[in-house]
Design an enzyme around this catalytic site. Sequence first.
Site, PDB file in Angstrom:
ATOM      1  N   GLY A 217       0.908  -1.352  -0.005  1.00  0.00           N
ATOM      2  CA  GLY A 217      -0.035  -0.010   0.026  1.00  0.00           C
ATOM      3  C   GLY A 217       0.951   1.246   0.099  1.00  0.00           C
ATOM      4  N   HIS A 218       0.103   2.428   0.071  1.00  0.00           N
ATOM      5  CA  HIS A 218       0.794   3.753  -0.180  1.00  0.00           C
ATOM      6  C   HIS A 218       1.517   3.921   1.024  1.00  0.00           C
ATOM      7  CE1 HIS A 218      -1.847   6.015   2.415  1.00  0.00           C
ATOM      8  NE2 HIS A 218      -2.561   5.162   2.266  1.00  0.00           N
ATOM      9  N   ASP A 219       2.673   4.672   0.777  1.00  0.00           N
ATOM     10  CA  ASP A 219       3.514   5.367   1.774  1.00  0.00           C
ATOM     11  C   ASP A 219       4.227   4.221   2.718  1.00  0.00           C
ATOM     12  OD1 ASP A 219       3.357   8.233   1.448  1.00  0.00           O
ATOM     13  OD2 ASP A 219       1.175   7.626   1.308  1.00  0.00           O
ATOM     14  N   CYS A 237       1.084   2.820   4.736  1.00  0.00           N
ATOM     15  CA  CYS A 237       1.714   3.553   6.063  1.00  0.00           C
ATOM     16  C   CYS A 237       2.371   2.614   6.803  1.00  0.00           C
ATOM     17  CB  CYS A 237       0.752   4.522   6.648  1.00  0.00           C
ATOM     18  SG  CYS A 237       0.207   5.800   5.562  1.00  0.00           S
TER      19      CYS A 237
END
Lengths: 311, 311, 311
Positions: A217-219, A237
């Site tokens: 997932g993102h980041d 995250c």
Amino acid sequence: MRFPRPHTLSEIADLIGARYDGPAEFPITGMNEIHVVEPGDIVFVDHPKYYDKALSSKATVILINKEVACPEGKALLLSDDPFRDFNALTMHFRPFRQAAAAIAPTAKIGSGTSLGPQVVVGEHAVIGKDCVIHPNAVIGAHCVLGDRVVVQSGTIVGSDAFYYKKRPDGYDRLRSGGRVVLEDDVELGALCTIDRGVTGDTTIGKGSKLDNQVHVGHDTVIGKDCLIASQTGIAGCVVIEDQVTLWGQVGVTSAITIGKGAIVLAQTGISKSLQGGKTYFGSPVEEARERLKELAAVRQLPSLMQQLKKQ
Amino acid sequence: MRFPRPHTLSEIADLIGARYDGPAEFPITGMNEIHVVEPGDIVFVDHPKYYDKALSSKATVILINKEVACPEGKALLLSDDPFRDFNALTMHFRPFRQAAAAIAPTAKIGSGTSLGPQVVVGEHAVIGKDCVIHPNAVIGAHCVLGDRVVVQSGTIVGSDAFYYKKRPDGYDRLRSGGRVVLEDDVELGALCTIDRGVTGDTTIGKGSKLDNQVHVGHDTVIGKDCLIASQTGIAGCVVIEDQVTLWGQVGVTSAITIGKGAIVLAQTGISKSLQGGKTYFGSPVEEARERLKELAAVRQLPSLMQQLKKQ
Amino acid sequence: MRFPRPHTLSEIADLIGARYDGPAEFPITGMNEIHVVEPGDIVFVDHPKYYDKALSSKATVILINKEVACPEGKALLLSDDPFRDFNALTMHFRPFRQAAAAIAPTAKIGSGTSLGPQVVVGEHAVIGKDCVIHPNAVIGAHCVLGDRVVVQSGTIVGSDAFYYKKRPDGYDRLRSGGRVVLEDDVELGALCTIDRGVTGDTTIGKGSKLDNQVHVGHDTVIGKDCLIASQTGIAGCVVIEDQVTLWGQVGVTSAITIGKGAIVLAQTGISKSLQGGKTYFGSPVEEARERLKELAAVRQLPSLMQQLKKQ
């Protein structure tokens, strides 16, 4: 996300039609999510629960929907809808453009790197030396790959984050303007999806290896020399430290940390941060030896219940 | 599936070499699976267990392998192999044709819609306005996308159903001639697979958002404003009502209903229909609060067993 | 992997700069992993734990990092790093070449077979008659498909194995030079990944059907008429006998055997070999009826604990 050049508080306020509190010339150099902000960055916050966290973060500019005292040395952007205006900034500084060519002319591709048929490389992507990008893989705009990186067939590097705000008329997507960074010697299997950061970076550290059909997932930040087996899904995250091993079909919830050298057995559901150096199992996760004791006990439970009924 | 024009009972019987019971001119307007049939439709049944269900369904023409009394106002098609003949009809009315071009000339694509490199759009597909179809996505023949739909890279809209009949010489595939319908504002992540209906529609309702690597089976109907996280798999013929949230790696068995507003935690295995408005967890599924109580008890079980042994 | 022609022990020793023990003219016809080696093959071993297994295997040439007595009728290749030298042989006999064209000129494609837009077929791949390869699928170099094989959109046949040796400076990949063999009437769903054998074959037997998003690891052998539902992941070196059914999201660990006709319910984690003819469930796996008894008992556990506390 770094802006191409520093902007002033008043310039940014004009861009989004916001009021501001702070010096008109206050310098702004980028924007980011709260867990990775740095001085010079804008962060946004629109929920009272997170006001303090945003105001006391490293961000020097807070895009906020409440009149608050401006912290010393910082500046505020006041908006009735910080989410909308953060999206407006992302779209201003990194507008989505549908790829016009399979290999964007602005992409940089290092010597010795080979691209298979129908590989897509987006605008301003940078691929290092001696990489192998197998057929039908997609390297999204602005993503950065180091040297000797392998991306197997059909893998998507730089999909958009799954991050929505609930509005009365439906879900509103937080626009993705960040990047994916794959460090040297990273190898991705076939049909993986690596989401870009919302404005920051999704990073996979040097030498880490992912099997097929892994989702990141993102980041999320994955450390060096990690091994991640097939069909594991990692939310946004997340911080995974160096030398972590995740076996197949593991799930990892968002915004947690997995400590260095942790080993997580297959199908485990990681619902909380884990200390390094230990072995884990179960859904929800426990230390493997505890979980195995429980499983042994559960296997005896039907006969125990029979006995207790007889007493 | 609607036929391009109504046919008579005798026309259809001729097509598949079947006998019929009913007026030769009895009108037939389409064909469908039992759970979504409508008047004018043909339904097929080849197992005694389902004869009554098929005969009393809304279908007005029953393709059946037994001499039965024809229900009033309906008609029968008598066949020694209804499965084979239903497939023959699907292949007659919607023959499989390998795509000859990446973008079929018969596809309709709305204004403001952008297609990435190497996107495939099949024959007679319809894509609305202001959609974004990312690189390497496939929109199959006859599929219908509303306005502002997003399909991320590599996602397959309109794969064929996983539906086989066991024959003495192996598995025989039920041919897929149905569609996928994605309503306005639906957003799909990267590398999802959405199977088409066998003859009906697989539908995802307005505003629903799917993360990466989600699978949706044939003829499943997902309501409005649902959120479905990464690596969740939904079997065929499922009904998911509005505003349902499924977190990551959830599995959903076929032919069940998940009620409005239900929230299902990660890695849950949904083996039965669920009431709306509640939160669920576990494999197999239970209400989350019950499951969490059990997990707390299981954690104490090894020491309880030790104590009981001492007594 | 069969070599294009037999080589002598001294030829192979020269290729990798190894010493040898045995007749210079000793014939070598191929190379393989230990669980599938045959007379004439080279096998490699670099860990004392596996020395005896390799020396007593069917392989007639053992690439080893220890001075041992050469078994009668066999030969040794002595190397300080058998893993590196096995890789060198793989790269010599089957060098990786990035595809220069979507359909390699050396591929053989049978009559009646249709390839969708942007299908990739690698060098020396062989596809039989009347196959349907849907858009954006990839059939890797040297892979072999029988007749009437279906490969749905975006599926990758012939990705590389996830198999690494830990070195002081990071993970070192075992190079993949093997094949995928899909026998007649095999059907694969969309977005599956089938890894090639390291030097041997990954095989899916006649008539077996895989749903979408299934992963199959290197050198795994799946029998005839198996059904494997969506999002199931099967590791490397697994043997699945005929007529096995795996439901959705099942995970299978490496190097085990699942007996003929076994049925494995959804989300099961198969951590050990299973006898055929039975039904299984749970993570880790148990016989389904045992697991269901335990689950019934666990549901009563919270109230049991309440009662015990009162006593």
